[in-house]
Enzyme design. Structure first.
Site, PDB file in Angstrom:
ATOM      1  N   ASP A  68       0.865  -1.177   0.000  1.00  0.00           N
ATOM      2  CA  ASP A  68       0.000   0.000   0.000  1.00  0.00           C
ATOM      3  C   ASP A  68       0.901   1.225   0.000  1.00  0.00           C
ATOM      4  O   ASP A  68       1.538   1.524   1.018  1.00  0.00           O
ATOM      5  CB  ASP A  68      -0.921   0.011   1.226  1.00  0.00           C
ATOM      6  N   GLU A 110      -1.553  -1.724  -6.139  1.00  0.00           N
ATOM      7  CA  GLU A 110      -2.770  -1.050  -6.598  1.00  0.00           C
ATOM      8  C   GLU A 110      -2.559  -0.509  -8.009  1.00  0.00           C
ATOM      9  O   GLU A 110      -1.476  -0.038  -8.352  1.00  0.00           O
ATOM     10  CB  GLU A 110      -3.117   0.110  -5.670  1.00  0.00           C
ATOM     11  N   ASP A 144      -2.919   1.731   6.858  1.00  0.00           N
ATOM     12  CA  ASP A 144      -2.097   1.295   5.738  1.00  0.00           C
ATOM     13  C   ASP A 144      -1.757  -0.190   5.806  1.00  0.00           C
ATOM     14  O   ASP A 144      -1.744  -0.885   4.787  1.00  0.00           O
ATOM     15  CB  ASP A 144      -0.811   2.128   5.675  1.00  0.00           C
TER      16      ASP A 144
END
Length: 367
Positions: A182, A266, A349
Site C-alpha cells: 500500500d 494497486e 495502511d
C-alpha cells in the site's frame, strides 16, 4: 533480451564539437520533416517516413544544407524515424501531437545504429560513428550484441552514452514469498507484513537550496554568461534530486523482486491524482509510476509475478479479519480504526496492504 546500459562519456573538444553539430542537425531534420508532414496534410496528402527520408536526401544535395553531410547520416535518419513514431503514437492516442524542437533546449540527444561494428566497447573507451574512441566510465561489462547507441547531454552539461545491448536470457531465483503493498506519501509503502518504508522526500529536503539558486537565476539577464553559469547550478541541484530518487527506487524495487514470488500492488491512476494541486508536488516526488515500472521490468529477471488490484477496490475500508466495510474510513485523516463487528484494531495502511494481497491472490486464482 534487450538491455539498456548507460555510461558517462568524456569527449575531447573535437568530439564535443561533432556531438553538438549532430544535435543541431538532428533537430533541423526533425523540424523540417514535421513541417513537411503538416504542409502535406493541409494539402490533403498523407506522407510517412519514406517521403521525409527523400526530403533529407534532397536537402543534402543543396548548398544551403550541405553541412548536413558533416555528421553521422544514420543519426539524421533516426530523427525522422522518431518523428514517424511520434505520429503513430498520436494517432493511436498514446501521446499529443508532435512539437517542433527548440534550439534553446538543454536536453539534447541523438541515436545511431551499429553498422559493421562502428559501435563497440574497448577498455575504457566507447567507439562511436564520426567520433572514434571516446573516453568513458565503463561501470559494467558489456556482454552481448550492441544494436544502437544514444548520445545525450544533460542540462548540467554532462555527456552520457546509452547502449542498447542484446544479451542472453538470464533468470535468477527469488525467495518465494508473497507480499501486498500500500503506497503512500508520508510512508513510501506499508507492506502486508506490517513493514514500513519511510518516504525519503528528496525534493523537500533540497527545496530551500533550489529556491535560493532559482531566485538568483531569475534576477540575471537571460542568455548572459552569468545566467548560464547559474542555470548549470540549478540544473545540478535538479540532477542530484533525480539521482537520489532513482537510486532509492532501484534499490527498493530490486529488493522486493528478489525476496518475493508474488507482489500485489494497486492500479493507481497517478496521472489523474497529480491534477490535485495540493498533492501534485508530493505525488510527483514519490514517483509511484516509476517505482511500479521498475517492479514490472525487474520481475522478468527473477520470475516474480506482479498482480495489479483494481483501483476502485476499497482496501482501506474493509476489515482484514471479518470483511466488514467501514465507509467512515474514506476520511484520509483516520489513520487507525477499530472494527465495530469483530473488534479488531487496524492500522489503516497495514490493513490496506493485507487486503491488497488477499484481493491479488483471489484475482490470480480466478484467472
Amino acid at each position: 533480451m534487450l538491455k539498456g546500459m548507460e555510461f558517462r562519456i568524456y569527449p575531447n573538444r573535437i568530439q564535443e564539437t561533432i556531438i553538438q553539430k549532430t544535435f543541431g542537425c538532428s533537430r533541423v531534420v526533425y523540424n523540417s520533416g514535421l513541417a513537411l508532414r503538416i504542409e502535406e496534410y493541409k494539402n490533403g496528402n498523407s506522407i510517412g517516413y519514406k517521403e521525409t527520408s527523400s526530403m533529407l536526401t534532397s536537402m543534402k544535395k543543396t548548398e544551403e544544407y550541405s553541412w548536413l553531410k558533416e555528421v553521422d547520416s544514420i543519426a539524421l535518419q533516426q530523427s525522422l524515424r522518431d518523428l514517424d513514431k511520434a505520429y503513430k503514437n498520436f494517432f493511436a492516442k498514446r501521446a499529443s501531437f508532435p512539437k517542433f524542437k527548440s534550439k534553446h533546449s538543454h536536453n539534447k540527444n541523438y541515436r545511431t545504429q551499429n553498422v559493421g561494428g562502428n559501435i563497440s566497447v574497448a577498455g575504457k573507451y566507447i567507439k562511436l560513428p564520426k567520433l572514434g574512441y571516446v573516453k568513458s566510465k565503463i561501470s559494467m561489462p558489456v556482454n552481448g550484441k550492441i544494436n544502437n547507441a544514444t548520445i545525450k547531454q544533460t542540462p548540467s552539461g554532462k555527456y552520457f552514452c546509452v547502449l542498447n545491448v542484446e544479451v542472453p536470457d538470464v533468470f535468477y531465483s527469488n525467495d518465494g514469498c508473497m507480499i501486498g503493498l500500500d503506497v503512500g506519501i508520508k510512508t513510501f509503502y506499508t507492506d502486508s507484513n506490517n513493514n514500513i518504508l519511510t518516504n525519503p522526500k528528496n525534493l523537500i529536503k533540497s527545496e530551500k537550496k533550489l529556491a535560493k539558486e532559482q531566485r538568483k537565476l531569475s534576477r540575471m539577464v537571460k542568455g548572459s554568461s552569468n545566467w548560464n553559469r547559474q542555470r548549470i547550478k540549478v540544473a545540478r541541484i535538479h540532477e542530484k534530486i533525480s539521482n537520489q530518487r532513482n537510486d532509492f527506487l532501484h534499490k527498493e524495487s530490486a529488493k522486493l523482486v528478489k525476496e518475493n514470488q508474488i507482489i500485489c500492488i494497486e492500479d493507481l491512476n497517478v496521472k489523474g491524482m497529480v491534477r490535485n494541486h495540493k498533492l501534485a508536488k508530493a505525488i510527483s516526488d514519490v514517483s509511484w509510476s516509476k517505482f511500479f515500472d521498475m517492479l514490472e521490468y525487474k520481475s522478468a529477471f527473477y520470475g516474480t509475478e506482479i498482480i495489479k488490484v483494481p483501483r476502485f477496490y476499497p482496501s482501506s475500508q474493509i476489515c482484514g479479519c471479518c470483511g466488514y466495510k467501514n465507509p467512515n474510513i474514506k476520511n484520509l485523516s483516520i489513520r487507525e480504526w477499530e472494527c465495530p463487528v469483530c473488534g479488531t484494531y487496524h492500522d489503516r495502511d497495514g490493513n490496506a496492504a493485507k487486503n491488497i494481497l488477499k484481493m491479488g491472490l483471489s484475482l490470480r486464482v480466478t484467472a
